[in-house]
Write an enzyme that holds these catalytic residues in place. Sequence first.
Site, PDB file in Angstrom:
ATOM      1  N   GLY A   1       2.066   4.813   3.807  1.00 14.39           N
ATOM      2  CA  GLY A   1       2.842   3.934   2.973  1.00 14.39           C
ATOM      3  C   GLY A   1       3.904   4.760   1.954  1.00 14.39           C
ATOM      4  O   GLY A   1       5.007   4.701   2.094  1.00 14.39           O
TER       5      GLY A   1
ATOM      6  N   TYR B   1     -13.784  -3.849  10.678  1.00 13.82           N
ATOM      7  CA  TYR B   1     -12.404  -3.050  10.879  1.00 13.82           C
ATOM      8  C   TYR B   1     -11.639  -3.481  11.944  1.00 13.82           C
ATOM      9  O   TYR B   1     -10.461  -3.819  12.033  1.00 13.82           O
ATOM     10  CB  TYR B   1     -12.572  -1.571  10.401  1.00 13.82           C
ATOM     11  CG  TYR B   1     -11.223  -0.955  10.605  1.00 13.82           C
ATOM     12  CD1 TYR B   1     -10.440  -1.158   9.219  1.00 13.82           C
ATOM     13  CD2 TYR B   1     -10.833  -0.291  11.474  1.00 13.82           C
ATOM     14  CE1 TYR B   1      -9.023  -0.307   9.450  1.00 13.82           C
ATOM     15  CE2 TYR B   1      -9.538   0.510  11.518  1.00 13.82           C
ATOM     16  CZ  TYR B   1      -8.664   0.384  10.464  1.00 13.82           C
ATOM     17  OH  TYR B   1      -7.498   1.047  10.396  1.00 13.82           O
TER      18      TYR B   1
ATOM     19  N   SER C   1      -3.921  -0.730  14.382  1.00 12.97           N
ATOM     20  CA  SER C   1      -4.921   0.549  14.678  1.00 12.97           C
ATOM     21  C   SER C   1      -5.444   0.387  16.081  1.00 12.97           C
ATOM     22  O   SER C   1      -5.615  -0.630  16.605  1.00 12.97           O
ATOM     23  CB  SER C   1      -5.915   0.660  13.857  1.00 12.97           C
ATOM     24  OG  SER C   1      -6.991   1.769  14.293  1.00 12.97           O
TER      25      SER C   1
ATOM     26  N   GLY D   1       0.924  -1.305  -0.072  1.00 16.93           N
ATOM     27  CA  GLY D   1      -0.028   0.053  -0.005  1.00 16.93           C
ATOM     28  C   GLY D   1       0.817   1.320   0.114  1.00 16.93           C
ATOM     29  O   GLY D   1       0.751   2.236   0.705  1.00 16.93           O
ATOM     30  N   ALA D   2       1.779   1.355  -0.793  1.00 18.65           N
ATOM     31  CA  ALA D   2       2.875   2.315  -0.897  1.00 18.65           C
ATOM     32  C   ALA D   2       2.685   3.662  -1.635  1.00 18.65           C
ATOM     33  O   ALA D   2       3.420   4.360  -1.849  1.00 18.65           O
ATOM     34  CB  ALA D   2       4.347   1.699  -1.153  1.00 18.65           C
ATOM     35  N   ASN D   3       1.586   3.780  -2.437  1.00 21.71           N
ATOM     36  CA  ASN D   3       1.244   4.702  -3.265  1.00 21.71           C
ATOM     37  C   ASN D   3       0.425   6.114  -2.687  1.00 21.71           C
ATOM     38  O   ASN D   3       0.252   6.916  -3.268  1.00 21.71           O
ATOM     39  CB  ASN D   3       0.621   4.103  -4.560  1.00 21.71           C
ATOM     40  CG  ASN D   3      -0.810   3.842  -4.141  1.00 21.71           C
ATOM     41  OD1 ASN D   3      -0.898   2.516  -3.752  1.00 21.71           O
ATOM     42  ND2 ASN D   3      -1.869   4.455  -4.354  1.00 21.71           N
TER      43      ASN D   3
ATOM     44  N   GLY E   1      -0.898   7.876   1.326  1.00 24.56           N
ATOM     45  CA  GLY E   1      -0.724   8.077   2.926  1.00 24.56           C
ATOM     46  C   GLY E   1       0.453   7.588   3.676  1.00 24.56           C
ATOM     47  O   GLY E   1       1.480   7.820   3.027  1.00 24.56           O
TER      48      GLY E   1
END
Length: 327
Positions: A54, A204, A179, A48-50, A52
Amino acid sequence: MAAAIIITAVLGGGVLLFARRIFSKRKTVKLLSYPAAMMRGKTIIVTGANCGIGKATVAELVKLQARVIMACRDLPRAEEAAAEIKKAAGPDQGQVVIKHLDLASLKSVHSFCEEVIKEETKIDVLINNAGIYQCPYTKTEEGFEMQLGVNHLGHFLLTHLLLDLLKSSAPSRVVVVSSKLYKYGSINFSDLNSTQNYNKAFCYSQSKLANLLFTRELARRIEGTGVTVNALTPGIVRTNLGRHVHIPFLARPLFKLVSWLYFKSPLEGAQTPLYLACAPEVEGITGKCFANCEEEELQPKAMDDQAAQRLWALSEEMVGLRKAGGD
């Protein structure tokens, strides 16, 4: 027109008052400072590096001259993010490699890991960062509830498939982004896939509790291998994670104001994953959870070894690592 302005003002005052009651005044987060070449020669995977946290984590690692594999579902957005990261990093920077990974597809996880194992001689750090938050009820490619599938099961399989490479690269690290909302969840073993009832907030929280139990059980299983695993709770960060949460049109500017006043920036949110990936003082520490670069005390349900082992066994069955009822 005047009535609309008055209503908006009243709503705005109410939102700000509510925010002050719910959120404490955000403290300025101290940004980490490491030697420029600290991570030279290190290969790090960030899911998820693209965007936020990440993306901010990758940007800092590249500045430290690491070789970072951005594992992303959306390749065009990953390419755009990588270009921005490299432009901001300056001349003495590390390397960015983009690879496709869709955590909602076990087939994609297998393909990604096969490619990494074939091409990479070592993995120094795996950062399990990607996540999805309070989405409408949807299923992964294999039919798992989406939040459980992406936040827990996809990363569970990813880590398992890369574990031999991590062991041969030791000392190496696994970092798991959880979280604080784990506190509102429990592991519903009778309906883990939420087929009988779906509550997006509970699911979640359940997935984030699963992250912590996974971290605990993995630490137990790999003790003495030279691989450590630690989790973190980043706090409330201004990202697009909440894109599935509906905010009334008139309240959106007010919510944006509240987020700027009380939420962390992505860079601030990235400090703890960066700390767990880089800090010399974390070497050898495993099975813990951190917040704001300090060890965090967890609720008993996140340290339940029996639940952790039961979840591990069930997760192995769900992702196809063993047959149902097998040893």
